[in-house]
Design a protein around this motif. Structure first.
Motif, PDB file in Angstrom:
ATOM      1  N   MET A 114      37.677  32.000  41.787  1.00 41.14           N
ATOM      2  CA  MET A 114      36.367  31.665  41.220  1.00 41.14           C
ATOM      3  C   MET A 114      35.569  32.923  40.851  1.00 41.14           C
ATOM      4  O   MET A 114      34.398  32.833  40.503  1.00 41.14           O
ATOM      5  CB  MET A 114      35.589  30.809  42.226  1.00 41.14           C
ATOM      6  N   ASN A 115      36.247  34.077  40.938  1.00 42.60           N
ATOM      7  CA  ASN A 115      35.654  35.369  40.569  1.00 42.60           C
ATOM      8  C   ASN A 115      34.494  35.758  41.478  1.00 42.60           C
ATOM      9  O   ASN A 115      33.585  36.482  41.061  1.00 42.60           O
ATOM     10  CB  ASN A 115      35.207  35.374  39.098  1.00 42.60           C
ATOM     11  N   ASN A 116      34.545  35.299  42.723  1.00 45.43           N
ATOM     12  CA  ASN A 116      33.562  35.723  43.726  1.00 45.43           C
ATOM     13  C   ASN A 116      34.206  36.820  44.577  1.00 45.43           C
ATOM     14  O   ASN A 116      34.582  36.605  45.726  1.00 45.43           O
ATOM     15  CB  ASN A 116      33.144  34.537  44.605  1.00 45.43           C
ATOM     16  N   GLN A 117      34.358  38.006  43.977  1.00 45.18           N
ATOM     17  CA  GLN A 117      35.173  39.041  44.600  1.00 45.18           C
ATOM     18  C   GLN A 117      34.574  39.562  45.909  1.00 45.18           C
ATOM     19  O   GLN A 117      35.310  39.844  46.857  1.00 45.18           O
ATOM     20  CB  GLN A 117      35.387  40.197  43.612  1.00 45.18           C
ATOM     21  N   GLN A 118      33.263  39.689  45.968  1.00 42.21           N
ATOM     22  CA  GLN A 118      32.636  40.198  47.193  1.00 42.21           C
ATOM     23  C   GLN A 118      32.810  39.206  48.336  1.00 42.21           C
ATOM     24  O   GLN A 118      33.086  39.596  49.476  1.00 42.21           O
ATOM     25  CB  GLN A 118      31.153  40.482  46.960  1.00 42.21           C
ATOM     26  N   ALA A 119      32.670  37.917  48.026  1.00 43.38           N
ATOM     27  CA  ALA A 119      32.875  36.899  49.054  1.00 43.38           C
ATOM     28  C   ALA A 119      34.334  36.897  49.518  1.00 43.38           C
ATOM     29  O   ALA A 119      34.612  36.725  50.714  1.00 43.38           O
ATOM     30  CB  ALA A 119      32.489  35.523  48.515  1.00 43.38           C
ATOM     31  N   ALA A 120      35.260  37.104  48.584  1.00 44.01           N
ATOM     32  CA  ALA A 120      36.671  37.178  48.945  1.00 44.01           C
ATOM     33  C   ALA A 120      36.923  38.351  49.890  1.00 44.01           C
ATOM     34  O   ALA A 120      37.624  38.217  50.904  1.00 44.01           O
ATOM     35  CB  ALA A 120      37.530  37.314  47.692  1.00 44.01           C
TER      36      ALA A 120
END
Length: 283
Positions: A114-120
């Motif tokens: 989902m392109n939530n890289q910081q959350a990943a």
């Protein structure tokens, strides 16, 4: 269990005059695809079907406080591209068991999709904090770092997974890509070979190894690897294009042109094949 899956491919270079510009361009730009047979998936594709998700939902109805049930259904949702539902299930699994490191890694992958890289990144960090020996989290975080251009951190994570005796081919494949990017092709070849031994039907390590063989001017072994990819998957446009590169280097312009043509039939936008076909048609 984890639903982590990834595919990566990279560059080659050569001193051969006729193909030098092509290979130099590949060295700069890389070569990425979005599909892969090189994966480590805990939930079978069939389990993402409506029927199987319904069965998993029935399990949850009977055991609403079982975090593993939510983790499994979340994995099925993720496999089916239903990311919102997957996140909800992983959230529930983690709420029920705050130390469920597999669920953190699974949720991290959904955040990546989902392109939530910081959350990943936060979820991978948390999974590793809970279980410092969890190889899948190191591989997932390493790939996150690699795609962000943080190669040193990526290398450390893949190295750590390998030190943990992972049987996941992605650790070797991705570390091999980093060696390849540094021009350390001998080390890259060893890693690609290890990935192949762990997943013999995965096409990506063969392609990557073939590119390193080309960079070392070992056309025979490069051709064997690209031919192997075509045997496994005749719709692999890149393998046809790189087969064309080998044939062109060997002076067989007619067969090279045919290989480039097949690559373009499969992928009309593949620059490697476009450039190769233009060269072989005019030479």
């Amino acid at each position: 269990m984890t639903i982590e899956a990834v595919a990566d491919r990279r560059f080659l270079k050569s001193s051969t005059a006729g193909v030098f510009a092509l290979l130099a361009a590949l060295a700069l730009s890389g070569c990425e695809t979005t599909t892969s047979t090189l994966s480590s998936v805990a939930v079978d594709t069939a389990q993402s079907s409506t029927e199987n998700i319904s069965s998993l939902s029935e399990v949850i109805r009977r055991t609403p406080n079982d975090p593993e049930a939510y983790n499994i259904r979340g994995s099925a949702y993720g496999k089916g591209g239903r990311y919102k539902e997957a996140l909800q299930d992983f959230d529930t699994a983690i709420r029920l068991n705050p130390n469920f490191y597999q669920a953190y890694a699974n949720r991290a992958l959904i955040h990546r999709y989902m392109n939530n890289q910081q959350a990943a990144l936060q979820d991978y960090n948390r999974a590793i904090q809970i279980n410092s020996n969890y190889d899948a989290a190191y591989i997932g975080r390493g790939n996150l770092y690699r795609l962000a251009g943080r190669d040193s951190e990526a290398f450390q994570d893949f190295e750590r997974a390998i030190q943990l005796d992972t049987t996941d081919p992605r650790a070797y494949h991705n570390r091999g890509l980093l060696y390849q990017a540094r021009g350390q092709h001998d080390f890259a070849l060893q890693d690609f070979a290890a990935a192949i031994s762990l997943s013999p039907q995965a096409t990506e390590p063969y392609t990557a190894r073939g590119l390193s063989y080309l960079a070392l001017n070992d056309d025979e072994n490069a051709a064997a690897d690209f031919n192997r990819v075509i045997t496994i998957d005749r719709s692999n446009a890149e393998a046809w294009a790189y087969q064309g590169v080998v044939l062109e280097r060997q002076g067989d312009k007619t067969r090279a042109m045919r290989s480039y043509g097949e690559a373009l039939r499969l992928n009309p936008n593949l620059k490697v094949a476009k450039d190769g076909l233009a060269r072989t048609r005019t030479s």
